[in-house]
Design an enzyme around this catalytic site. Sequence first.
Site, PDB file in Angstrom:
ATOM      1  N   LYS A 155      22.753 -29.718  33.309  1.00 30.90           N
ATOM      2  CA  LYS A 155      24.414 -29.945  33.537  1.00 30.90           C
ATOM      3  C   LYS A 155      24.827 -30.218  32.466  1.00 30.90           C
ATOM      4  O   LYS A 155      26.309 -29.106  32.334  1.00 30.90           O
ATOM      5  CB  LYS A 155      24.217 -31.016  34.717  1.00 30.90           C
ATOM      6  CG  LYS A 155      25.584 -30.999  35.355  1.00 30.90           C
ATOM      7  CD  LYS A 155      26.010 -32.494  36.532  1.00 30.90           C
ATOM      8  CE  LYS A 155      27.027 -32.794  36.663  1.00 30.90           C
ATOM      9  NZ  LYS A 155      27.632 -34.065  37.423  1.00 30.90           N
ATOM     10  N   GLU A 157      17.116 -33.899  24.287  1.00 30.42           N
ATOM     11  CA  GLU A 157      15.941 -33.731  24.643  1.00 30.42           C
ATOM     12  C   GLU A 157      16.053 -32.638  24.823  1.00 30.42           C
ATOM     13  O   GLU A 157      14.982 -32.104  24.359  1.00 30.42           O
ATOM     14  CB  GLU A 157      15.704 -35.073  25.263  1.00 30.42           C
ATOM     15  CG  GLU A 157      15.543 -36.707  25.658  1.00 30.42           C
ATOM     16  CD  GLU A 157      16.520 -37.085  25.832  1.00 30.42           C
ATOM     17  OE1 GLU A 157      17.420 -36.888  26.173  1.00 30.42           O
ATOM     18  OE2 GLU A 157      16.111 -38.740  25.806  1.00 30.42           O
ATOM     19  N   GLY A 174      23.473 -34.989  38.222  1.00 28.93           N
ATOM     20  CA  GLY A 174      21.906 -34.565  38.384  1.00 28.93           C
ATOM     21  C   GLY A 174      20.870 -34.721  39.538  1.00 28.93           C
ATOM     22  O   GLY A 174      20.308 -34.067  39.589  1.00 28.93           O
ATOM     23  N   ARG A 175      21.127 -36.267  39.579  1.00 23.97           N
ATOM     24  CA  ARG A 175      19.816 -36.565  40.380  1.00 23.97           C
ATOM     25  C   ARG A 175      19.638 -36.632  42.040  1.00 23.97           C
ATOM     26  O   ARG A 175      18.610 -36.001  42.495  1.00 23.97           O
ATOM     27  CB  ARG A 175      19.883 -37.992  40.524  1.00 23.97           C
ATOM     28  CG  ARG A 175      20.613 -39.172  40.960  1.00 23.97           C
ATOM     29  CD  ARG A 175      20.625 -40.327  40.153  1.00 23.97           C
ATOM     30  NE  ARG A 175      21.564 -40.792  40.399  1.00 23.97           N
ATOM     31  CZ  ARG A 175      22.531 -41.651  39.887  1.00 23.97           C
ATOM     32  NH1 ARG A 175      22.851 -40.189  38.585  1.00 23.97           N
ATOM     33  NH2 ARG A 175      24.222 -41.828  39.517  1.00 23.97           N
ATOM     34  N   GLU A 221      19.089 -45.176  39.363  1.00 25.94           N
ATOM     35  CA  GLU A 221      19.728 -44.659  38.127  1.00 25.94           C
ATOM     36  C   GLU A 221      20.588 -44.883  39.070  1.00 25.94           C
ATOM     37  O   GLU A 221      22.579 -45.591  38.740  1.00 25.94           O
ATOM     38  CB  GLU A 221      19.882 -43.204  38.075  1.00 25.94           C
ATOM     39  CG  GLU A 221      20.838 -43.123  36.545  1.00 25.94           C
ATOM     40  CD  GLU A 221      19.805 -41.566  36.091  1.00 25.94           C
ATOM     41  OE1 GLU A 221      20.931 -40.073  36.734  1.00 25.94           O
ATOM     42  OE2 GLU A 221      20.031 -41.518  34.916  1.00 25.94           O
ATOM     43  N   HIS A 267      -6.800 -49.642  44.402  1.00 25.95           N
ATOM     44  CA  HIS A 267      -8.474 -49.939  43.905  1.00 25.95           C
ATOM     45  C   HIS A 267      -7.698 -50.347  42.195  1.00 25.95           C
ATOM     46  O   HIS A 267      -7.381 -50.065  41.129  1.00 25.95           O
ATOM     47  CB  HIS A 267      -8.441 -48.025  43.156  1.00 25.95           C
ATOM     48  CG  HIS A 267      -9.398 -48.202  44.614  1.00 25.95           C
ATOM     49  ND1 HIS A 267     -11.073 -48.865  44.515  1.00 25.95           N
ATOM     50  CD2 HIS A 267      -9.322 -47.135  45.265  1.00 25.95           C
ATOM     51  CE1 HIS A 267     -10.954 -48.481  46.159  1.00 25.95           C
ATOM     52  NE2 HIS A 267     -10.429 -47.696  46.586  1.00 25.95           N
ATOM     53  N   LYS A 287      21.948 -44.002  24.111  1.00 30.75           N
ATOM     54  CA  LYS A 287      21.996 -42.581  23.931  1.00 30.75           C
ATOM     55  C   LYS A 287      22.815 -42.499  22.561  1.00 30.75           C
ATOM     56  O   LYS A 287      22.360 -42.119  20.989  1.00 30.75           O
ATOM     57  CB  LYS A 287      22.509 -41.434  24.660  1.00 30.75           C
ATOM     58  CG  LYS A 287      21.984 -41.163  26.250  1.00 30.75           C
ATOM     59  CD  LYS A 287      22.672 -40.445  26.732  1.00 30.75           C
ATOM     60  CE  LYS A 287      21.772 -40.603  28.078  1.00 30.75           C
ATOM     61  NZ  LYS A 287      22.478 -39.248  28.653  1.00 30.75           N
TER      62      LYS A 287
HETATM   63  O1  F6P Z   1      20.378 -39.972  30.956  1.00 31.81           O
HETATM   64  C1  F6P Z   1      20.969 -39.738  31.675  1.00 31.81           C
HETATM   65  C2  F6P Z   1      21.191 -38.169  32.640  1.00 31.81           C
HETATM   66  O2  F6P Z   1      22.627 -38.185  32.545  1.00 31.81           O
HETATM   67  C3  F6P Z   1      20.623 -38.138  34.298  1.00 31.81           C
HETATM   68  O3  F6P Z   1      21.814 -39.459  35.073  1.00 31.81           O
HETATM   69  C4  F6P Z   1      20.007 -36.321  33.731  1.00 31.81           C
HETATM   70  O4  F6P Z   1      20.197 -36.587  34.985  1.00 31.81           O
HETATM   71  C5  F6P Z   1      19.405 -36.454  32.818  1.00 31.81           C
HETATM   72  O5  F6P Z   1      20.151 -37.636  31.467  1.00 31.81           O
HETATM   73  C6  F6P Z   1      19.941 -35.089  32.564  1.00 31.81           C
HETATM   74  O6  F6P Z   1      20.895 -34.994  31.848  1.00 31.81           O
HETATM   75  P1  F6P Z   1      21.678 -33.180  32.142  1.00 31.81           P
HETATM   76  O7  F6P Z   1      20.790 -32.911  33.656  1.00 31.81           O
HETATM   77  O8  F6P Z   1      23.159 -33.351  31.950  1.00 31.81           O
HETATM   78  O9  F6P Z   1      20.828 -32.593  30.904  1.00 31.81           O
END
Ligand code: F6P
Length: 538
Positions: free
Chosen positions: A209, A215, A269-270, A355, A386, A498
Amino acid sequence: MSDVSYAPRTAAWRALGERAGALSDMTIEALFEADPERFGAFSLDGPGLLLDFSRQRLDRRAVSSLLDLAAETGVAERIGQMFGGEPINNTENRAALHVALRRPANRPLTVAGKDVMPLVETERTRMRKLADELAAGTLCGYTGERITDVVNIGIGGSDLGIVMAAKALGEYRNPEIGIHFVSNVDGVELSHVLERVAPETTLFVICSKSFTTLETLTNARELRAWLLARGGEPAVAAQCVAVSTNHEAMDAFGIAPERRLAIWDWVGGRFSLWSAVGLALALAIGWRNFEAMLAGGQAMDEHFRDTPFERNLPVMLALIGIWNRNFLGAGSHAVLPYDDHLGRLPAFLQQLEMESNGKSVRRNGEPVECRTCPVVWGEPGSNAQHSFYQLLHQGTDPISIDFLLPASSGVGRQAQQDLAAANCLAQTLALAVGDREASRDSPHLEYPGSRPSSLLLFERLDPATLGSLIALYEHKTFVQGVIWDVNSFDQWGVELGKRLASGLSEAVSGENPRDNPLPIAGALDRLRAARPRRQNGE
Ligand code: F6P
């Protein structure tokens, strides 16, 4: 929210506290004896799903006070605000309009006076085109060969929902298309995926987003280098598409405008699986199935918006959660599906609920006066029986539980699914009733019982049911946020880590060894000593 409507200060909250006290000596078994009609009174039908909460540790008076709580805290008004596109995400001044993403295009929804449905429909059409071309075998890479694999590069909301749904709908996937996921920054998944796919037949969906997430951008840059080495710029151009709100960052990365799909800041995002963020899923299951999932979500939206609270699945699921968390002291909530297809649902719900509602500050900035989101966790039930069910039956902490059970086998092994169902029901029964008889001389054999759980029962795990299930949990999360008076749509708590990580990467690699904050200085020294030395050019 005014003080009188803040949940812990309402009359309903006080009544609930008293009711919890009055019920504390009452076993679930005794609740059934006192009210044999519990199943009728404490189960609800919604789109594709039955919620049976008769084995919760509550009675009709408690339910009535929970409904009073929803009324006193203004849940109905806030539902109206959400569907009305109002900026209910107050710290970012944004709407939270994920319901638009599964809405039919011809039914307007406005944000700041502007109908967003044409935007939604444009991106749906572009997703559909890609999905249809892939299914027809006409989506080709830079050598003209047809695409056979899709890799989603994203994390959090740009990964978990897609992973969860791709597994859940595994039987609906196009067997000719491989789907792969890369999320973690350590490079392990990226390495494994790049070993398995060929550059000329793989479509990479860079999904972020913000398009600033460390990452995702790290993995995407490594991928870019890999593609450049194999097919040069034409490979990068033909094999990558991106999904984001951030056009400048996509420019900087070199994604051509026609290779971009848009999302909007009014989609969290979620909550974004339903948008172009779900592209890799749509490619894997085909557009018809993706649309069926949207329709399932939409059916739950209508149920949520239009059904009186006493018959409203998301509202009741939220209220049961509040009862367990705030009045029975459950600090964690287990999600236990009896269908391996739902193996990643707990991970998806961890982000959705924790979150959204893992917060200590009210919408007005004051500290909260009650516990908020419990820890969410879980595993497919058979495996979990289990491993950790021991603690569910005989551990010391109150834990609330959702069991999920499809009646039909998704893989044509009904006899085995029947066994799963028998196990699921046996567990709910054992938790509710326990066994105190056998234990007179052997306390370790005692099952105390009265451990509450709900059951979500459905005919089969098809795309529509999955859509309904996800929307159910989204709305549950929202309602709980309203009652706890937290903003369910921001996530400021993830930012500090971060920021610190970006300052520490040079300290880890040894390029800036002076940067040693005291609380981690010892660990940093040992890490530097243990990591391999940099080679020239690395
Ligand atoms: O660090 C949390 C977050 O901002 C989430 O809310 C989001 O879903 C995820 O990182 C990934 O964010 P993006 O879609 O901007 O890469």
